[in-house]
Scaffold this motif. Structure first.
Motif: not given
Length: 351
Positions: A8-14, A120-127, A143-152, A162-165
């Motif tokens: 299923p799909e979700g939102t990513s602004p910008g 948190v705020r980032a830009c996901a890009s595909l070229v 522009m996306v918000s990466l709310t998942a935690p950063y875990v090594s 966001f890249l899959v989207d």
């Protein structure tokens, strides 16, 4: 059926604008499924490949909630292992077995650039670039918000949705421009558990993927020690390389001198549906500078998009850079043949 893990799909602004850029449908939702978010109570991060409702949504670890982080990691470990079983580490396309890559017409690159000082705020890009001309034929910046935690070791759970989207939007809007292979700023099987971001993205999009990292991820006994540095010193010309053999005896990737004038190698590893030999040849064939052009363009354009969207200032590109790549943005904070090391990401961000 489509590629595995697209739910299923979700939102990513910008979203970006202009010709041949991916655009969202009104009220669209991100594809994904529920890896629990260790951030907001009662909510979960949507991540492709994890069934909805599979686990409850833990709060961010804190006083009296120390088990939440462990719980999130356990769910991510299970999902990582499940997807790892789907990785194909050999050539699957005819063009990969051809010395000149005959039949290869489109090469993609992806990148996630963070707003400076903001985790948190980032830009996901595909070229998508034409091959062998290496001219940009499609771009999508968001522009996306990466709310998942950063875990090594679990970078993919933050960035890959966001890249899959972005790949999904391309398939919907311009299916004739879908890349035949993706180059990823990060690692593939050169990873703590043999399943880095390039593997994750490849499995979920069902596209061949190559991991291209700027720094050595020190796993399975690999170390950036004196012996390793001596091997780098012996790389004389662009295209020279040496294997990265772990303590287990497994060849995890190759250190590649991608450009005659580069003093630092790239670390190339298999992501999905390609052999290491083809991955190294392709990486070398995509380099005008040290960094492969698909990844380099994704990075340049994502940073330019951040500046245009947020109004952040940036230095002009060097004159040589502007003249050698007319199709690029007018603002480039990096430039030159030596790209920076992703200073806006955590130190282990290429895992």
């Amino acid at each position: 059926m489509g590629p595995p893990g697209l739910g299923p799909e979700g939102t990513s602004p910008g979203w970006g604008s202009g010709p041949r850029r991916g655009r969202p449908r009104a009220g669209g939702r991100d594809r994904g499924t529920g890896v629990p978010e260790a951030g907001l109570p009662g909510k979960r991060v949507v991540t492709p490949g994890v069934p909805q409702g599979r686990a409850s949504s833990p709060r961010r670890p804190g006083p009296g909630r120390a088990g939440s982080g462990v719980r999130w990691t356990c769910v991510a470990l299970r999902e990582q292992a499940r997807l790892k079983a789907l990785v194909v580490d050999g050539d699957t396309e005819a063009w990969q077995r051809d010395a000149a890559f005959s039949g290869l017409r489109r090469v993609g690159g992806v990148d996630v650039s963070f707003v400076k000082g903001d985790s948190v705020r980032a830009c996901a890009s595909l070229v998508v670039l034409s091959y062998p001309e290496l001219e940009v034929v499609y771009e999508d910046c968001c522009m996306v918000s990466l709310t998942a935690p950063y875990v090594s070791g679990f970078l993919a759970f933050r960035e890959v949705p966001f890249l899959v989207d972005a790949v999904r939007r391309l398939r919907e809007k311009e299916p004739c421009l879908v890349p035949q292979v993706l180059l990823v700023d990060g690692n593939g099987v050169l990873h703590h558990r043999g399943f880095g971001v390039a593997c994750h993205l490849g499995v979920l999009t069902d596209l061949p993927c190559v991991g291209v990292a700027k720094k050595l991820l020190q796993v399975d006994g690999l170390e950036n020690d004196a012996q390793h540095k001596e091997k780098i010193r012996l790389l004389q010309a662009g295209g020279d390389s040496f294997p990265l053999v772990g303590g287990s005896g497994t060849v995890l990737g190759m250190a590649l001198k991608s450009h005659d004038h580069s003093s630092k190698p790239l670390y190339v590893s298999v992501g999905h549906k390609i052999s290491l030999e083809a991955a190294v040849r392709l990486t070398r064939g995509c380099c005008r500078f040290r960094i492969p052009e698909p990844v380099r363009q994704a990075d340049i354009r994502s940073r330019d998009y951040i500046r245009r969207t947020l109004g952040a200032p940036g230095p002009p590109a060097p004159a040589q850079e502007r003249s050698q790549k007319a199709q690029g943005p007018k603002v480039c904070p990096k430039g030159g043949s030596e790209e920076p090391e992703g200073e806006d990401r955590p130190p282990e961000a290429h895992s």
